[in-house]
Design a protein around this motif. Structure first.
Motif, PDB file in Angstrom:
ATOM      1  N   GLY A 147       0.814  -1.210   0.000  1.00 52.48           N
ATOM      2  CA  GLY A 147       0.000   0.000   0.000  1.00 52.48           C
ATOM      3  C   GLY A 147       0.844   1.254   0.000  1.00 52.48           C
ATOM      4  N   ALA A 148       1.978   1.234   0.738  1.00 52.49           N
ATOM      5  CA  ALA A 148       2.843   2.414   0.791  1.00 52.49           C
ATOM      6  C   ALA A 148       3.454   2.716  -0.565  1.00 52.49           C
ATOM      7  CB  ALA A 148       3.954   2.210   1.812  1.00 52.49           C
ATOM      8  N   ILE A 149       3.646   1.680  -1.412  1.00 44.78           N
ATOM      9  CA  ILE A 149       4.190   1.925  -2.749  1.00 44.78           C
ATOM     10  C   ILE A 149       3.111   2.462  -3.681  1.00 44.78           C
ATOM     11  CG2 ILE A 149       5.263   0.835  -4.754  1.00 44.78           C
ATOM     12  CD1 ILE A 149       6.487  -1.164  -2.837  1.00 44.78           C
ATOM     13  N   TYR A 150       1.903   1.877  -3.609  1.00 45.84           N
ATOM     14  CA  TYR A 150       0.905   2.150  -4.646  1.00 45.84           C
ATOM     15  C   TYR A 150       0.015   3.346  -4.361  1.00 45.84           C
ATOM     16  CZ  TYR A 150       1.992  -1.816  -7.524  1.00 45.84           C
ATOM     17  OH  TYR A 150       2.630  -2.664  -8.365  1.00 45.84           O
ATOM     18  N   VAL A 151      -0.024   3.840  -3.098  1.00 47.88           N
ATOM     19  CA  VAL A 151      -0.943   4.934  -2.794  1.00 47.88           C
ATOM     20  C   VAL A 151      -0.420   6.230  -3.427  1.00 47.88           C
ATOM     21  CG1 VAL A 151       0.048   5.766  -0.623  1.00 47.88           C
ATOM     22  CG2 VAL A 151      -2.415   5.733  -0.929  1.00 47.88           C
ATOM     23  N   LYS A 152      -1.359   7.098  -3.881  1.00 48.01           N
ATOM     24  CA  LYS A 152      -0.963   8.296  -4.611  1.00 48.01           C
ATOM     25  C   LYS A 152      -0.596   9.449  -3.685  1.00 48.01           C
ATOM     26  CE  LYS A 152      -1.432   6.918  -8.835  1.00 48.01           C
ATOM     27  NZ  LYS A 152      -0.184   6.660  -9.559  1.00 48.01           N
ATOM     28  N   ASP A 153      -1.197   9.498  -2.494  1.00 47.66           N
ATOM     29  CA  ASP A 153      -0.948  10.594  -1.561  1.00 47.66           C
ATOM     30  C   ASP A 153       0.322  10.300  -0.771  1.00 47.66           C
ATOM     31  OD1 ASP A 153      -1.117  12.695   0.052  1.00 47.66           O
ATOM     32  OD2 ASP A 153      -3.066  12.226   0.917  1.00 47.66           O
ATOM     33  N   LEU A 154       1.308  11.207  -0.856  1.00 47.37           N
ATOM     34  CA  LEU A 154       2.598  10.922  -0.216  1.00 47.37           C
ATOM     35  C   LEU A 154       2.501  10.940   1.303  1.00 47.37           C
ATOM     36  CD1 LEU A 154       5.135  12.793  -2.475  1.00 47.37           C
ATOM     37  CD2 LEU A 154       4.834  10.368  -2.221  1.00 47.37           C
ATOM     38  N   LEU A 155       1.584  11.763   1.854  1.00 50.09           N
ATOM     39  CA  LEU A 155       1.428  11.796   3.313  1.00 50.09           C
ATOM     40  C   LEU A 155       0.868  10.470   3.816  1.00 50.09           C
ATOM     41  CD1 LEU A 155       1.975  13.888   5.465  1.00 50.09           C
ATOM     42  CD2 LEU A 155      -0.381  14.562   5.349  1.00 50.09           C
ATOM     43  N   SER A 156      -0.100   9.910   3.087  1.00 52.95           N
ATOM     44  CA  SER A 156      -0.622   8.587   3.441  1.00 52.95           C
ATOM     45  C   SER A 156       0.462   7.536   3.341  1.00 52.95           C
ATOM     46  CB  SER A 156      -1.771   8.204   2.525  1.00 52.95           C
ATOM     47  OG  SER A 156      -2.647   9.257   2.386  1.00 52.95           O
ATOM     48  N   SER A 157       1.330   7.691   2.340  1.00 53.19           N
ATOM     49  CA  SER A 157       2.422   6.738   2.167  1.00 53.19           C
ATOM     50  C   SER A 157       3.354   6.756   3.369  1.00 53.19           C
ATOM     51  CB  SER A 157       3.177   7.090   0.886  1.00 53.19           C
ATOM     52  OG  SER A 157       4.164   6.156   0.631  1.00 53.19           O
ATOM     53  N   ALA A 158       3.649   7.973   3.880  1.00 53.85           N
ATOM     54  CA  ALA A 158       4.530   8.076   5.050  1.00 53.85           C
ATOM     55  C   ALA A 158       3.885   7.431   6.275  1.00 53.85           C
ATOM     56  CB  ALA A 158       4.853   9.540   5.322  1.00 53.85           C
ATOM     57  N   ILE A 159       2.566   7.668   6.446  1.00 50.54           N
ATOM     58  CA  ILE A 159       1.880   7.093   7.606  1.00 50.54           C
ATOM     59  C   ILE A 159       1.817   5.575   7.488  1.00 50.54           C
ATOM     60  CG2 ILE A 159      -0.253   7.117   8.920  1.00 50.54           C
ATOM     61  CD1 ILE A 159       1.329   9.656   9.099  1.00 50.54           C
ATOM     62  N   LEU A 160       1.620   5.065   6.239  1.00 46.85           N
ATOM     63  CA  LEU A 160       1.610   3.607   6.036  1.00 46.85           C
ATOM     64  C   LEU A 160       2.967   3.006   6.363  1.00 46.85           C
ATOM     65  CD1 LEU A 160      -0.503   3.009   2.851  1.00 46.85           C
ATOM     66  CD2 LEU A 160      -0.812   1.947   5.049  1.00 46.85           C
ATOM     67  N   LEU A 161       4.045   3.731   6.032  1.00 40.68           N
ATOM     68  CA  LEU A 161       5.384   3.233   6.383  1.00 40.68           C
ATOM     69  C   LEU A 161       5.564   3.203   7.898  1.00 40.68           C
ATOM     70  CD1 LEU A 161       7.945   4.605   3.823  1.00 40.68           C
ATOM     71  CD2 LEU A 161       7.485   2.264   4.406  1.00 40.68           C
ATOM     72  N   GLY A 162       4.961   4.188   8.602  1.00 38.77           N
ATOM     73  CA  GLY A 162       5.013   4.172  10.061  1.00 38.77           C
ATOM     74  C   GLY A 162       4.298   2.970  10.634  1.00 38.77           C
ATOM     75  N   ALA A 163       3.114   2.656  10.061  1.00 35.21           N
ATOM     76  CA  ALA A 163       2.377   1.473  10.503  1.00 35.21           C
ATOM     77  C   ALA A 163       3.157   0.194  10.223  1.00 35.21           C
ATOM     78  CB  ALA A 163       1.025   1.425   9.797  1.00 35.21           C
ATOM     79  N   TYR A 164       3.826   0.162   9.052  1.00 38.79           N
ATOM     80  CA  TYR A 164       4.678  -0.980   8.700  1.00 38.79           C
ATOM     81  C   TYR A 164       5.781  -1.159   9.739  1.00 38.79           C
ATOM     82  CZ  TYR A 164       8.576  -3.118   6.164  1.00 38.79           C
ATOM     83  OH  TYR A 164       9.638  -3.881   5.816  1.00 38.79           O
ATOM     84  N   SER A 165       6.387  -0.025  10.172  1.00 35.65           N
ATOM     85  CA  SER A 165       7.472  -0.116  11.156  1.00 35.65           C
ATOM     86  C   SER A 165       6.964  -0.650  12.492  1.00 35.65           C
ATOM     87  CB  SER A 165       8.106   1.251  11.363  1.00 35.65           C
ATOM     88  OG  SER A 165       9.032   1.514  10.362  1.00 35.65           O
ATOM     89  N   PHE A 166       5.769  -0.204  12.903  1.00 41.00           N
ATOM     90  CA  PHE A 166       5.230  -0.681  14.181  1.00 41.00           C
ATOM     91  C   PHE A 166       4.941  -2.174  14.122  1.00 41.00           C
ATOM     92  CE2 PHE A 166       4.109   3.544  15.989  1.00 41.00           C
ATOM     93  CZ  PHE A 166       4.719   3.318  17.192  1.00 41.00           C
ATOM     94  N   LEU A 167       4.397  -2.651  12.970  1.00 39.79           N
ATOM     95  CA  LEU A 167       4.106  -4.090  12.858  1.00 39.79           C
ATOM     96  C   LEU A 167       5.388  -4.900  12.818  1.00 39.79           C
ATOM     97  CD1 LEU A 167       1.146  -3.711  10.460  1.00 39.79           C
ATOM     98  CD2 LEU A 167       1.072  -4.681  12.721  1.00 39.79           C
ATOM     99  N   MET A 168       6.435  -4.344  12.150  1.00 39.61           N
ATOM    100  CA  MET A 168       7.730  -5.034  12.172  1.00 39.61           C
ATOM    101  C   MET A 168       8.271  -5.095  13.587  1.00 39.61           C
ATOM    102  SD  MET A 168       8.714  -6.394   9.499  1.00 39.61           S
ATOM    103  CE  MET A 168      10.412  -6.762   9.835  1.00 39.61           C
ATOM    104  N   CYS A 169       8.024  -4.015  14.371  1.00 40.01           N
ATOM    105  CA  CYS A 169       8.450  -3.983  15.771  1.00 40.01           C
ATOM    106  C   CYS A 169       7.771  -5.103  16.557  1.00 40.01           C
ATOM    107  CB  CYS A 169       8.114  -2.621  16.343  1.00 40.01           C
ATOM    108  SG  CYS A 169       8.175  -2.505  18.099  1.00 40.01           S
ATOM    109  N   LEU A 170       6.458  -5.304  16.305  1.00 39.19           N
ATOM    110  CA  LEU A 170       5.743  -6.406  16.966  1.00 39.19           C
ATOM    111  C   LEU A 170       6.335  -7.750  16.564  1.00 39.19           C
ATOM    112  CD1 LEU A 170       1.970  -5.490  16.847  1.00 39.19           C
ATOM    113  CD2 LEU A 170       3.463  -5.645  18.809  1.00 39.19           C
ATOM    114  N   LEU A 171       6.697  -7.881  15.272  1.00 40.31           N
ATOM    115  CA  LEU A 171       7.278  -9.146  14.801  1.00 40.31           C
ATOM    116  C   LEU A 171       8.616  -9.425  15.472  1.00 40.31           C
ATOM    117  CD1 LEU A 171       6.687  -9.488  10.978  1.00 40.31           C
ATOM    118  CD2 LEU A 171       6.158 -11.120  12.734  1.00 40.31           C
ATOM    119  N   TRP A 172       9.464  -8.375  15.570  1.00 41.16           N
ATOM    120  CA  TRP A 172      10.763  -8.565  16.239  1.00 41.16           C
ATOM    121  C   TRP A 172      10.548  -8.994  17.685  1.00 41.16           C
ATOM    122  CZ3 TRP A 172      14.132  -9.114  12.767  1.00 41.16           C
ATOM    123  CH2 TRP A 172      14.323  -8.219  11.718  1.00 41.16           C
TER     124      TRP A 172
END
Lengths: 151, 81
Positions: free
Chosen positions: B19-44
């Protein structure tokens, strides 16, 4: 470009959250050698608290308390602290960053001195990382001109 | 059943990354990357690497999202492609 909006709710929450974030950052730095965390993570959290203040208030407001010249000095000072503790071990006759040898000049046994040396290293890393994070955000949000920005 | 949590987290991580790659709004992309980081944190954390999880939460989700937002304010918010 968005303009600065003076929002009371955001500023009030920021005023309460920033001291808590900074205390947590100091806790992470101080307990880095026997629990998760350390200088890098604590420094990042400390830098994030200043960035939150910049976003909620104004860059000038933060610069008044944490001037740019002092920030640049802190970047160098943390690295200097790290290198100075390492070189002190070298001068006293052990390897670089071998803190055990510091018991010659500190009044404690080698085990405690080792923990103390690690704490000094963590403090140096934390100071540098927080100052660098602040400097990166300052340069990003002002185009590197260090004028009044619009973020 | 820890593997159910594992598969769920991995699925959401992949969805966030695509989603972070394909979304057109760059602000949404940044927030999606933040969510990705939090989920990776849970995985670690689930894998037992607490120190790495701490770094991921502090740097990936906290600092780099703020940097992305600071950079987006200096450019346009929509992608051109």
């Amino acid at each position: 470009m968005i303009r600065l909006i003076e929002d009371l709710h955001i500023q009030f929450v920021c005023r309460i959250m920033v001291p808590l974030i900074q205390f947590f950052a100091l806790y992470v730095i101080a307990h880095g050698h026997y629990s998760p965390g350390g200088g890098f993570q604590g420094g990042c959290i400390l830098g994030a608290s200043f960035i939150l203040m910049m976003i909620a208030y104004d860059i000038e407001y933060v610069k008044k308390r944490f001037p740019e010249k002092f920030n640049t000095f802190m970047v160098a000072f943390g690295v200097f602290l790290y290198a100075a503790i390492g070189a002190l071990c070298l001068i006293l006759g052990a390897e670089y960053l071998n803190y055990g040898i510091l018991h010659k000049i500190l009044p404690a046994d080698p085990v405690k001195v080792r923990a103390l040396g690690t704490l000094g290293i963590e403090i140096g890393v934390g100071i540098t990382v927080s100052a660098v994070m602040l400097s990166i955000f300052l340069n990003l949000s002002t185009f590197g001109k260090h004028e009044k920005s619009e973020v | 059943m820890i593997w159910i949590v594992d598969i769920l987290l991995l699925t959401i991580v992949v969805i966030c990354a695509i989603g972070a790659i394909y979304v057109k709004d760059l602000l949404s992309s940044a927030i999606l990357l933040g969510a990705y980081s939090f989920l990776m944190c849970l995985l670690w954390t689930e894998m037992g690497a607490v120190d790495v999880a701490f770094t991921e939460a502090a740097v990936g989700a906290g600092i780099s999202t703020a940097f992305f937002i600071g950079a987006i304010y200096q450019t346009t918010r929509r992608t051109k492609d």
